[in-house]
Structures are given as C-alpha cells and as structure tokens.
Design a protein around this motif. Structure first.
Motif, mmCIF file in Angstrom:
data_model
loop_
_atom_site.group_PDB
_atom_site.id
_atom_site.type_symbol
_atom_site.label_atom_id
_atom_site.label_comp_id
_atom_site.label_asym_id
_atom_site.label_seq_id
_atom_site.Cartn_x
_atom_site.Cartn_y
_atom_site.Cartn_z
ATOM 1 N N GLY A 155 0.815 -1.214 0.000
ATOM 2 C CA GLY A 155 0.000 0.000 0.000
ATOM 3 C C GLY A 155 0.844 1.258 0.000
ATOM 4 O O GLY A 155 0.403 2.313 -0.442
ATOM 5 N N SER B 120 -3.705 -1.601 -3.071
ATOM 6 C CA SER B 120 -2.973 -0.530 -3.764
ATOM 7 C C SER B 120 -3.524 -0.272 -5.158
ATOM 8 O O SER B 120 -2.791 0.041 -6.075
ATOM 9 C CB SER B 120 -1.485 -0.886 -3.856
ATOM 10 O OG SER B 120 -1.310 -2.140 -4.497
ATOM 11 N N ASP C 115 -0.324 5.785 1.946
ATOM 12 C CA ASP C 115 -1.618 5.170 1.634
ATOM 13 C C ASP C 115 -2.788 5.862 2.323
ATOM 14 O O ASP C 115 -3.933 5.498 2.137
ATOM 15 C CB ASP C 115 -1.620 3.689 1.995
ATOM 16 C CG ASP C 115 -1.417 3.422 3.480
ATOM 17 O OD1 ASP C 115 -1.144 4.385 4.240
ATOM 18 O OD2 ASP C 115 -1.505 2.243 3.880
ATOM 19 N N ALA D 139 -4.746 1.891 0.345
ATOM 20 C CA ALA D 139 -4.663 2.897 -0.715
ATOM 21 C C ALA D 139 -5.739 2.701 -1.773
ATOM 22 O O ALA D 139 -6.071 3.650 -2.493
ATOM 23 C CB ALA D 139 -3.278 2.858 -1.357
#
Length: 359
Positions: A50, A210, A54, A236
């Motif tokens: 992340g 992510s 994040d 994220a």
C-alpha cells in the motif's frame, strides 16, 4: 612496629579511595551505558504494498515512528526510517536490509498481515534482532505481535451508517479478502443491522490494497445502485472511493465515505465527503512499542491487542456531520461492547449468529 602500622593504614586508606573511585566510575559507566544505549537505539519499518502514503495504516505507522524519532532526538534515515515495498517480493529483502545494513536496527516493524511469512522467516534467521508485526500474530521469541479489535470500531461506524442512510443502501469496499478484513466487514454490517434492520449492505472486494482505480470503480457501482454511504477497509485502494465520492458530490449527489485506520478527513476534501473514520491507533502502538524497546523492554513473543477499552479503535475526532442523537447511540453501544453485553462478530458464521440474535 609503628612503621608497619603506618604502611597498613596508608594501604587501607588508598584502597578505600580507589574503591570509591571505582564505584563512582561504575555508576557513571552505568548511566553512560544507559545513555549510550538510548543514543544508539535504531528503529525502522517496512511498509506493505500500500505504501507509506496510503492515507491508511502504513501512513499511521510511519507517523507514530516519526513522532518517536523526533521526540527522542533520533536522526531521520539513520536512527529511524522506513523502506517501502512496491511488491510482495520486496518484503523479505527490505527486512534483511534493515537487519544487516547501517549496523543493524534494534527493532524492525513489518506493517500489515501480508508480511507475516517474511517476518517469520527473517526473524527465525536472525534471533538476536527484535521484530514486530502489525495486524497479525507471529509466534516467535523475538517478534512482538500488534493486533486490534477492528470489529468493535467497525460496529460503531456501522451504527452511524445505519442511522444516517437516506436510501437504506450502504456499501462496504474491502481490499484483499482475509480474516482480518472480514472483521471490518462483519463488525460493520452488525452495527448497521442493529439500528436499521431494513438496510442493505453491498459488499465487494478489490483484491488489492494498492489499486485506487479498482476502488473507484467499485464505489461507482455501489453509489450507482443507490448506496449513499460507503465504508472502506482497503488501504490505498480506498483513495479511489474518496475520488468517486468527490466527483459525485461536485455534481450534487449527497454521498459519504467512512474512512479507516487513521482520520481520513483530509482525504474527503475539498468536497467534504468524509462522514467519519474508524481509527485504528497504529501510530500510538508503534510509538509506545518503540519507547519500550529503547528502554530494554521488547515484549518479544507477546501479542499486544488493542480495542475500544484501550482506545485502540474508535471514531475519529472529525464527526461534525453526525447528529447528537446518533453520537449518543454510538456511545451507548460503545459501553455495551466494553462491558461485554455485545460481542461484535468477526467471521461470517458469527455474523449469521448475530443476526439471529436480533430477531
């Protein structure tokens, strides 16, 4: 005879003086040693994929480590630092870098349950280095595990969502499906259903922590289905949920996001779409464990768990959009959870049983 007596007394006095000097040096040495130990202390962390920015638990952990470093006069990137992992294959090399480079770090944090295998392997190979992992448990003498009762805080933001929805449709966006994120999901759904049995909770996982684009696509779908509040537990990936909410708010849609892990008020600006956040005080846990370790207490082999009772989870300070009657209900449920009158579910099976108990 007097000559020998004089020599004996002289030797005795000299010995006493030397002994006193030795004692003084020993005390100073001990203090100096303690001081040197404190000055020489180094701590670092490795993010999961992340990343450190994040706006979630990686960032929270780094904020805690930064505060510790600054408060104790440590040098950034020398005495305290982070290494970012761009992919899962970076976890082990990053941990090993911190073990062996720059003289080695005294305490190394692995941030996130995705790092469990890497922490377990590197800790086993380096028994003289102390490690800590956030959001999972590694049973090793040189590893401290830090976990949270996410289902408790998620239950409370579920109460907020259940009472404040206008459409009776609410969204949940998860990152990677796991036992950990299931705690967020099931605790949240239980909170919603406790105050609003008619509400429907839409659940979808992005399969990543992510992927902001996936988060935005899921939010677009859920808002499109009528959801007016979305709670994300996606690292994220959740940034995409905020992006979608802001885009819709600009067009006049009355939609909200409930943030996670840290106060995500800023993530909802400038359109002001953050209803509240379920904060998980990773920052406080990282800071406190670093303090303890610097003072020689590493908590190796322990699992330090934080919940509502410890102020380890809960609502963020920014909740201006939540009416007083809703906050009162949140406080009522908080007391019941702390007292053990309500046990928020962690698993799907527990959630099913919880729903049955409401009938």
């Amino acid at each position: 005879m007097k000559k020998y007596l004089f020599l004996f007394i002289a030797v005795l006095v000299l010995g006493t003086v030397l002994s006193a000097c030795g004692s003084s040096n020993g005390d100073d040495g001990s203090k100096s040693s303690g001081g040197d130990k404190k000055k020489g202390f180094k701590v670092a962390m490795v993010t999961d994929t992340g990343g450190v920015n994040d706006k979630s638990f990686n960032q929270s952990a780094w904020e805690g480590l930064q505060k510790f470093g600054k408060d104790n006069g440590l040098k950034l990137n020398t005495d305290y630092k982070y290494l970012q992992s761009n992919q899962a294959s970076d976890y082990e090399p990053n941990l090993n870098t911190l073990v062996h480079n720059n003289g080695g770090y005294n305490l190394i944090f692995g941030i996130g349950y995705l790092m469990e295998d890497a922490v377990k392997k590197v800790a086993a190979a380096n028994p003289n280095t102390h490690f800590a992992i956030v959001d999972d448990v590694v049973n090793a003498k040189n590893v401290t595990s830090i976990t949270f009762k996410e289902e408790q805080g998620s239950f409370l933001v579920g109460v907020v969502a259940g009472m404040m929805t206008k459409t009776n449709k609410i969204g949940f966006v998860g990152g990677e499906k796991s036992a950990l994120i299931k705690k967020f999901e099931n605790g949240f759904k239980a909170g919603v259903k406790s105050v609003n049995p008619k509400a429907d909770v839409l659940v979808q996982y992005a399969g990543s922590f992510s992927a902001a684009d996936k988060g935005q696509a899921i939010a677009n779908s859920q808002y499109g289905q009528g959801a007016d509040i979305i709670y994300h537990a996606a690292g994220a990936t959740g940034n995409g949920v905020f992006n979608e909410a802001q885009n819709r708010k600009k067009k006049g849609d009355n939609v909200w996001v409930i943030g996670v892990d840290r106060d995500q008020y800023d993530a909802g600006m400038p359109e002001d779409v953050t209803l509240t956040s379920m904060v998980k005080r990773v920052d406080n846990a990282v800071e406190q464990l670093s303090k303890d370790a610097m003072n020689g207490n590493y908590h190796g082999g322990e699992n330090l768990q934080y919940g509502l009772k410890d102020n380890g989870v809960g609502l963020s300070e920014h909740h201006d959009h939540i009416p007083d009657n809703v906050m009162k209900k949140v406080d009522d449920y908080k007391k019941k959870i702390i007292n053990g009158d309500i046990k928020p579910p962690q698993t799907d099976a527990e959630y099913k049983d919880f729903l049955a108990s409401l009938k």
